[in-house]
Design a protein around this motif. Structure first.
Motif, PDB file in Angstrom:
ATOM      1  N   ILE A  34       0.859  -1.173   0.000  1.00 18.57           N
ATOM      2  CA  ILE A  34       0.000   0.000   0.000  1.00 18.57           C
ATOM      3  C   ILE A  34       0.902   1.232   0.000  1.00 18.57           C
ATOM      4  N   HIS A  35       0.716   2.105  -0.974  1.00 23.53           N
ATOM      5  CA  HIS A  35       1.619   3.234  -1.146  1.00 23.53           C
ATOM      6  C   HIS A  35       0.934   4.541  -0.760  1.00 23.53           C
ATOM      7  N   VAL A  36       1.727   5.465  -0.277  1.00 24.24           N
ATOM      8  CA  VAL A  36       1.222   6.802   0.021  1.00 24.24           C
ATOM      9  C   VAL A  36       1.787   7.751  -1.016  1.00 24.24           C
ATOM     10  N   VAL A  37       0.924   8.576  -1.572  1.00 25.49           N
ATOM     11  CA  VAL A  37       1.313   9.534  -2.597  1.00 25.49           C
ATOM     12  C   VAL A  37       1.257  10.929  -1.983  1.00 25.49           C
ATOM     13  N   VAL A  38       2.357  11.663  -2.090  1.00 27.69           N
ATOM     14  CA  VAL A  38       2.435  13.022  -1.578  1.00 27.69           C
ATOM     15  C   VAL A  38       2.800  13.943  -2.741  1.00 27.69           C
ATOM     16  N   ARG A  39       2.088  15.051  -2.860  1.00 27.93           N
ATOM     17  CA  ARG A  39       2.384  15.985  -3.953  1.00 27.93           C
ATOM     18  C   ARG A  39       2.280  17.429  -3.456  1.00 27.93           C
ATOM     19  N   ARG A  40       3.078  18.292  -4.094  1.00 27.25           N
ATOM     20  CA  ARG A  40       2.987  19.714  -3.787  1.00 27.25           C
ATOM     21  C   ARG A  40       1.800  20.296  -4.544  1.00 27.25           C
ATOM     22  N   THR A  41       0.885  20.892  -3.820  1.00 31.00           N
ATOM     23  CA  THR A  41      -0.325  21.428  -4.437  1.00 31.00           C
ATOM     24  C   THR A  41      -0.342  22.954  -4.453  1.00 31.00           C
ATOM     25  N   ARG A  42       0.643  23.565  -3.815  1.00 34.16           N
ATOM     26  CA  ARG A  42       0.694  25.031  -3.796  1.00 34.16           C
ATOM     27  C   ARG A  42       2.121  25.467  -3.533  1.00 34.16           C
ATOM     28  N   ALA A  43       2.680  26.252  -4.424  1.00 33.80           N
ATOM     29  CA  ALA A  43       4.016  26.795  -4.227  1.00 33.80           C
ATOM     30  C   ALA A  43       3.935  28.019  -3.310  1.00 33.80           C
ATOM     31  N   ALA A  44       5.061  28.353  -2.690  1.00 33.67           N
ATOM     32  CA  ALA A  44       5.118  29.508  -1.804  1.00 33.67           C
ATOM     33  C   ALA A  44       5.727  30.700  -2.518  1.00 33.67           C
ATOM     34  N   ALA A  45       5.212  31.862  -2.208  1.00 35.19           N
ATOM     35  CA  ALA A  45       5.767  33.095  -2.762  1.00 35.19           C
ATOM     36  C   ALA A  45       6.755  33.675  -1.752  1.00 35.19           C
ATOM     37  N   HIS A  46       7.758  32.891  -1.422  1.00 37.10           N
ATOM     38  CA  HIS A  46       8.721  33.290  -0.398  1.00 37.10           C
ATOM     39  C   HIS A  46       9.975  32.468  -0.593  1.00 37.10           C
ATOM     40  N   GLU A  47      11.139  33.105  -0.406  1.00 36.31           N
ATOM     41  CA  GLU A  47      12.392  32.387  -0.609  1.00 36.31           C
ATOM     42  C   GLU A  47      12.685  31.379   0.494  1.00 36.31           C
ATOM     43  N   ARG A  48      12.057  31.549   1.649  1.00 33.88           N
ATOM     44  CA  ARG A  48      12.193  30.584   2.746  1.00 33.88           C
ATOM     45  C   ARG A  48      10.798  30.085   3.121  1.00 33.88           C
ATOM     46  N   PRO A  49      10.254  29.180   2.333  1.00 30.95           N
ATOM     47  CA  PRO A  49       8.867  28.747   2.555  1.00 30.95           C
ATOM     48  C   PRO A  49       8.714  27.902   3.811  1.00 30.95           C
ATOM     49  N   VAL A  50       7.512  27.909   4.314  1.00 29.71           N
ATOM     50  CA  VAL A  50       7.115  26.987   5.367  1.00 29.71           C
ATOM     51  C   VAL A  50       6.435  25.809   4.688  1.00 29.71           C
ATOM     52  N   ARG A  51       7.027  24.635   4.816  1.00 28.09           N
ATOM     53  CA  ARG A  51       6.465  23.443   4.179  1.00 28.09           C
ATOM     54  C   ARG A  51       5.402  22.840   5.098  1.00 28.09           C
ATOM     55  N   ALA A  52       4.172  22.870   4.631  1.00 25.98           N
ATOM     56  CA  ALA A  52       3.043  22.315   5.381  1.00 25.98           C
ATOM     57  C   ALA A  52       2.546  21.058   4.675  1.00 25.98           C
ATOM     58  N   LEU A  53       2.446  19.978   5.416  1.00 25.37           N
ATOM     59  CA  LEU A  53       1.878  18.730   4.895  1.00 25.37           C
ATOM     60  C   LEU A  53       0.507  18.533   5.512  1.00 25.37           C
ATOM     61  N   ALA A  54      -0.522  18.428   4.663  1.00 28.71           N
ATOM     62  CA  ALA A  54      -1.900  18.299   5.125  1.00 28.71           C
ATOM     63  C   ALA A  54      -2.419  16.887   4.841  1.00 28.71           C
ATOM     64  N   LEU A  55      -2.984  16.261   5.860  1.00 32.12           N
ATOM     65  CA  LEU A  55      -3.440  14.878   5.789  1.00 32.12           C
ATOM     66  C   LEU A  55      -4.959  14.811   5.929  1.00 32.12           C
ATOM     67  N   HIS A  56      -5.616  14.195   4.966  1.00 28.02           N
ATOM     68  CA  HIS A  56      -7.075  14.087   4.975  1.00 28.02           C
ATOM     69  C   HIS A  56      -7.553  13.017   5.957  1.00 28.02           C
ATOM     70  N   GLY A  57      -8.851  13.038   6.215  1.00 22.85           N
ATOM     71  CA  GLY A  57      -9.456  12.055   7.095  1.00 22.85           C
ATOM     72  C   GLY A  57      -9.937  10.825   6.352  1.00 22.85           C
ATOM     73  N   LEU A  58     -10.780  10.059   7.014  1.00 23.05           N
ATOM     74  CA  LEU A  58     -11.267   8.782   6.500  1.00 23.05           C
ATOM     75  C   LEU A  58     -12.136   8.994   5.257  1.00 23.05           C
ATOM     76  N   ALA A  59     -11.820   8.248   4.191  1.00 25.42           N
ATOM     77  CA  ALA A  59     -12.586   8.253   2.937  1.00 25.42           C
ATOM     78  C   ALA A  59     -12.561   9.591   2.223  1.00 25.42           C
ATOM     79  N   ALA A  60     -11.552  10.423   2.514  1.00 23.95           N
ATOM     80  CA  ALA A  60     -11.427  11.721   1.860  1.00 23.95           C
ATOM     81  C   ALA A  60     -10.240  11.697   0.900  1.00 23.95           C
ATOM     82  N   THR A  61      -9.889  12.861   0.356  1.00 24.97           N
ATOM     83  CA  THR A  61      -8.750  12.986  -0.552  1.00 24.97           C
ATOM     84  C   THR A  61      -7.999  14.276  -0.231  1.00 24.97           C
TER      85      THR A  61
END
Length: 263
Positions: free
Chosen positions: A4-31
């Protein structure tokens, strides 16, 4: 859980040279699209990553069968973000698992801060009764109905939406429900002292699924926990109140992540 594989993708770039990388995890049966509205309102310095987790809409049903620990997938998702995760944001069932993973004796990596959205948490095993299990069995499909209502681009007939929610419930299945409820039952035994990082618990005051009292109890038990309750809001604050949600996360990250370039 092998295969079972987990897929992670960047969905929004930051307009900053030192971005804050936020990883958002969905709930049950979501995307990962659960976070689309938040992505539109997030601070310019936030680089948003989302994951498609095994318990999501596109995951393999085998994730819920006995064997292995679903919390391991939290670490697997974090490992996929280049440069590491500054802020982990987890909703509902994933919030339960994120708390368990980060409280483990030796998590592989820790974010600088954690945001748990609509978390399930009870502080005492005596807070669970037979009626608790009956309640969550009886309303299990309702959370999917609410998710469908919020995600629909046009109004759906209530009867059709109800039938669709039942199909989602049946796809999650009894084992998926047991995985959720087992994690909830373990919440009183969470080693809150081990979670010595900034944690923001966000909840809707009108949430019928994860009571706002759960979020308050969790925030109070954590060494560096704080609480944000949103008015006129249910189980999906990031979709129902995206501006208020993004503002709360922005303020929290600005104070909690010392290198944050979120302005």
């Amino acid at each position: 859980m092998t295969g079972i594989h987990v897929v992670v993708r960047r969905t929004r770039a930051a307009a900053h040279e030192r971005p804050v990388r936020a990883l958002a995890l969905h709930g049950l049966a979501a995307t990962g699209t659960t976070w689309s509205a938040y992505g539109q309102h997030a601070a310019p310095g936030v680089e948003l990553w989302t994951a498609e987790l095994p318990w999501g809409q596109t995951g393999a049903p085998a994730w819920s069968l006995p064997g292995g620990d679903p919390a391991d997938w939290i670490g697997a998702a974090m490992d996929e973000v280049p440069g590491g995760v500054d802020v982990l944001i987890a909703h509902s069932y994933s919030a339960l698992l994120a708390l368990e993973h980060l409280a483990a004796p030796s998590p592989q990596a820790r974010p600088g801060a954690l945001v748990v959205v609509s978390p399930f948490h009870r502080g005492d095993p005596a807070d669970f009764h037979w009626d608790t299990a009956r309640h969550y069995l009886s309303i299990f499909q309702d959370v999917f109905d609410e998710a469908l209502r919020l995600a629909s681009t046009r109004p759906l007939d209530a009867g059709i939406r109800h039938d669709m929610a039942l199909l989602v419930r049946d796809r999650v299945g009894p084992y998926g429900w047991l995985r959720f409820y087992d994690s909830y039952l373990r919440s009183p035994f969470l080693d809150t002292a081990a979670l010595d990082l900034p944690v923001l618990a966000v909840a809707g005051r009108d949430d019928r699924f994860a009571p706002p009292e759960d979020a308050a109890s969790l925030a109070d038990a954590l060494p560096r926990g704080r609480l944000c309750l949103l008015d006129d809001c249910g189980h999906f604050p990031m979709a129902e109140r995206p501006r208020e949600f993004a503002d709360a996360v922005h303020a929290f990250v600005s104070e909690s992540v010392t290198s944050a370039g979120v302005s």
